[in-house]
Enzyme design. Structure first.
Site, PDB file in Angstrom:
ATOM      1  N   GLY A 113       0.822  -1.210   0.000  1.00 38.09           N
ATOM      2  CA  GLY A 113       0.000   0.000   0.000  1.00 38.09           C
ATOM      3  C   GLY A 113       0.851   1.253   0.000  1.00 38.09           C
ATOM      4  N   ALA A 114       1.959   1.200  -0.759  1.00 36.50           N
ATOM      5  CA  ALA A 114       2.968   2.271  -0.682  1.00 36.50           C
ATOM      6  C   ALA A 114       2.835   3.330  -1.764  1.00 36.50           C
ATOM      7  CB  ALA A 114       4.367   1.655  -0.741  1.00 36.50           C
TER       8      ALA A 114
ATOM      9  N   ARG B  27       0.698   5.740  -2.046  1.00 35.43           N
ATOM     10  CA  ARG B  27       0.361   7.074  -1.535  1.00 35.43           C
ATOM     11  C   ARG B  27       0.088   6.999  -0.040  1.00 35.43           C
ATOM     12  NH1 ARG B  27      -5.660   7.932  -4.298  1.00 35.43           N
ATOM     13  NH2 ARG B  27      -6.747   6.299  -3.116  1.00 35.43           N
TER      14      ARG B  27
ATOM     15  N   ASP C 258      -2.222  -7.554  -5.137  1.00 36.06           N
ATOM     16  CA  ASP C 258      -3.407  -7.585  -4.285  1.00 36.06           C
ATOM     17  C   ASP C 258      -3.051  -8.475  -3.102  1.00 36.06           C
ATOM     18  OD1 ASP C 258      -5.794  -8.138  -2.982  1.00 36.06           O
ATOM     19  OD2 ASP C 258      -6.966  -8.329  -4.824  1.00 36.06           O
ATOM     20  N   VAL C 259      -2.874  -7.877  -1.931  1.00 35.23           N
ATOM     21  CA  VAL C 259      -2.359  -8.634  -0.788  1.00 35.23           C
ATOM     22  C   VAL C 259      -3.347  -9.669  -0.270  1.00 35.23           C
ATOM     23  CG1 VAL C 259      -0.783  -6.799  -0.057  1.00 35.23           C
ATOM     24  CG2 VAL C 259      -3.121  -6.880   0.885  1.00 35.23           C
TER      25      VAL C 259
ATOM     26  N   ASN D 204       1.252  -2.386   5.316  1.00 32.02           N
ATOM     27  CA  ASN D 204       0.504  -1.140   5.422  1.00 32.02           C
ATOM     28  C   ASN D 204      -0.806  -1.156   4.626  1.00 32.02           C
ATOM     29  OD1 ASN D 204       0.221   1.968   5.724  1.00 32.02           O
ATOM     30  ND2 ASN D 204       0.286   1.651   3.499  1.00 32.02           N
TER      31      ASN D 204
ATOM     32  N   SER E 290      -4.094   0.186  14.023  1.00 28.66           N
ATOM     33  CA  SER E 290      -4.845   1.432  14.183  1.00 28.66           C
ATOM     34  C   SER E 290      -5.349   1.500  15.612  1.00 28.66           C
ATOM     35  CB  SER E 290      -6.043   1.469  13.224  1.00 28.66           C
ATOM     36  OG  SER E 290      -6.905   2.553  13.538  1.00 28.66           O
TER      37      SER E 290
ATOM     38  N   TYR F  19     -13.417  -2.584  10.138  1.00 26.69           N
ATOM     39  CA  TYR F  19     -12.062  -2.031  10.189  1.00 26.69           C
ATOM     40  C   TYR F  19     -11.430  -2.255  11.563  1.00 26.69           C
ATOM     41  CZ  TYR F  19      -8.273   1.381   9.682  1.00 26.69           C
ATOM     42  OH  TYR F  19      -7.039   1.989   9.624  1.00 26.69           O
TER      43      TYR F  19
ATOM     44  N   LYS G 188      -8.090  -4.548  12.455  1.00 28.22           N
ATOM     45  CA  LYS G 188      -6.886  -3.999  13.082  1.00 28.22           C
ATOM     46  C   LYS G 188      -6.617  -4.631  14.447  1.00 28.22           C
ATOM     47  CE  LYS G 188      -5.722  -1.284   9.730  1.00 28.22           C
ATOM     48  NZ  LYS G 188      -4.489  -1.553   8.944  1.00 28.22           N
TER      49      LYS G 188
ATOM     50  N   ILE H 209      -4.561  10.642  11.254  1.00 27.61           N
ATOM     51  CA  ILE H 209      -3.439  11.040  10.402  1.00 27.61           C
ATOM     52  C   ILE H 209      -3.985  11.706   9.137  1.00 27.61           C
ATOM     53  CG2 ILE H 209      -1.383  10.257   9.180  1.00 27.61           C
ATOM     54  CD1 ILE H 209      -1.286   9.738  12.206  1.00 27.61           C
TER      55      ILE H 209
END
Length: 246
Positions: A12-13, A15, A62-63, A89, A141, A154, A158, A187
Site C-alpha cells: 500500500g505504498a 500514496r 493484491d495482498v 501497510n 490502528s 475495520y 486492526k 493522520i
C-alpha cells in the site's frame, strides 16, 4: 539505525502513509519494493525513491490473493537478493453501522487488512528464516484498540493485526525476526482530508497534542522498529496518536 542497502517491501505504498514510510526508508538508504494495486501511482512513487539514490521496484499486488503475495516476495528476492524488512501497510475501509453492514463490506476489509498482513508475513518470514534475520512492522490502528462506531469491520481487522503481531513475534523470535505494530490515530492523508471540517474538529478536540498526525509521524515510528535501536523489541504496539490513546 537500520543498515543501508537492506531491502524492504512496503505494501500500500503508492500514496498516503505507505508512501511516507517508503520515502523515509529510502532517505536512510534502504531499497524499497513499492507494492500496491494502483500500479501507475506505485510506479511514480518508485521513481521518487530512486531519485533518492536507492533501488525501487513498483509491483502491482493484491495482498488478499496468495498468488500475488507469493510473486511479490519471489520478485523481491530475485531482483534485490533478500527480504530484510516487511511493512504491512495496505488497508481499506468500508464504513457502515454494523446492523447495516453487508457481508461484502465485512469480507473486503478483513481480507485486505488482516488476511493480507498474514499472507505477506507468511511468505516473507520464510525468506527471513533462511537468512536468520528479519523485521516485520504491521500498521494497525487505534480503532483496533478502542473500537470505532461505524467501523466494526475495520476495527476488527486492526485488532486482528495486533493479535497476529503478538503471535508471530512469539513464533519467529528464535530466528532473529522481530514483529511489531504501529497504531496510528488521526493522520492527515488523502482519505482524511476529504472529511468535513466538523468531523475533523471532533477528532482534534479529543487529541491532547491538539493536531492531526502526518505520514512522517508514522514513518519515523516504523523506521525505529526496523532499526538496530529496536533489536530487543518484539510483540509491541506503538501508538502514534498524539495521546488520543493514553
Amino acid at each position: 539505525m537500520a543498515d543501508k542497502n537492506k531491502n524492504a517491501i512496503v505494501t500500500g505504498a503508492a500514496r498516503g502513509i505507505g508512501k511516507g514510510i517508503a520515502l523515509c526508508l529510502a532517505k536512510e538508504g534502504i531499497n524499497v519494493v513499492v507494492s500496491d494495486v494502483m500500479f501507475d501511482e506505485a510506479r511514480q512513487t518508485a521513481r521518487e525513491l530512486e531519485a533518492l539514490g536507492v533501488k525501487s521496484i513498483p509491483l502491482k499486488s493484491d495482498v488478499s490473493k496468495s498468488d500475488d503475495v507469493q510473486q511479490l516476495v519471489k520478485t523481491t528476492v530475485e531482483e534485490l537478493g533478500t527480504v530484510d524488512f516487511l511493512v504491512n501497510n495496505a488497508g481499506v475501509t468500508r464504513d457502515n453501522l454494523s446492523i447495516r453492514m453487508s457481508e461484502e463490506e465485512w469480507d473486503t476489509v478483513l481480507n485486505i487488512n488482516l488476511k493480507g498482513a498474514f499472507l505477506c508475513s507468511h511468505f516473507a518470514a520464510k525468506e527471513m528464516m533462511k537468512q536468520r534475520f528479519g523485521r516485520i512492522v504491521n500498521i494497525a490502528s487505534i480503532s483496533g484498540i478502542i473500537g470505532t462506531a461505524g467501523q466494526a469491520n475495520y476495527a476488527s481487522s486492526k485488532a486482528g493485526v495486533i493479535a497476529l503481531t503478538k503471535s508471530m513475534a512469539r513464533e519467529l523470535g528464535g530466528r532473529n525476526i522481530t514483529v511489531n505494530a504501529v497504531a496510528p490515530g488521526f493522520i492527515m492523508t488523502e482519505m482524511t482530508e476529504k472529511l468535513s471540517d466538523k468531523v475533523k474538529e471532533a477528532y482534534l478536540s479529543q487529541i491532547p497534542l491538539k493536531r492531526a498526525g502526518t505520514p512522517d509521524d508514522v514513518a519515523e515510528a516504523v523506521y525505529f522498529l526496523l532499526s538496530s535501536s529496536a533489536s530487543y523489541i518484539t510483540g509491541t504496539v506503538i501508538n502514534v496518536s498524539g495521546g488520543l490513546v493514553t
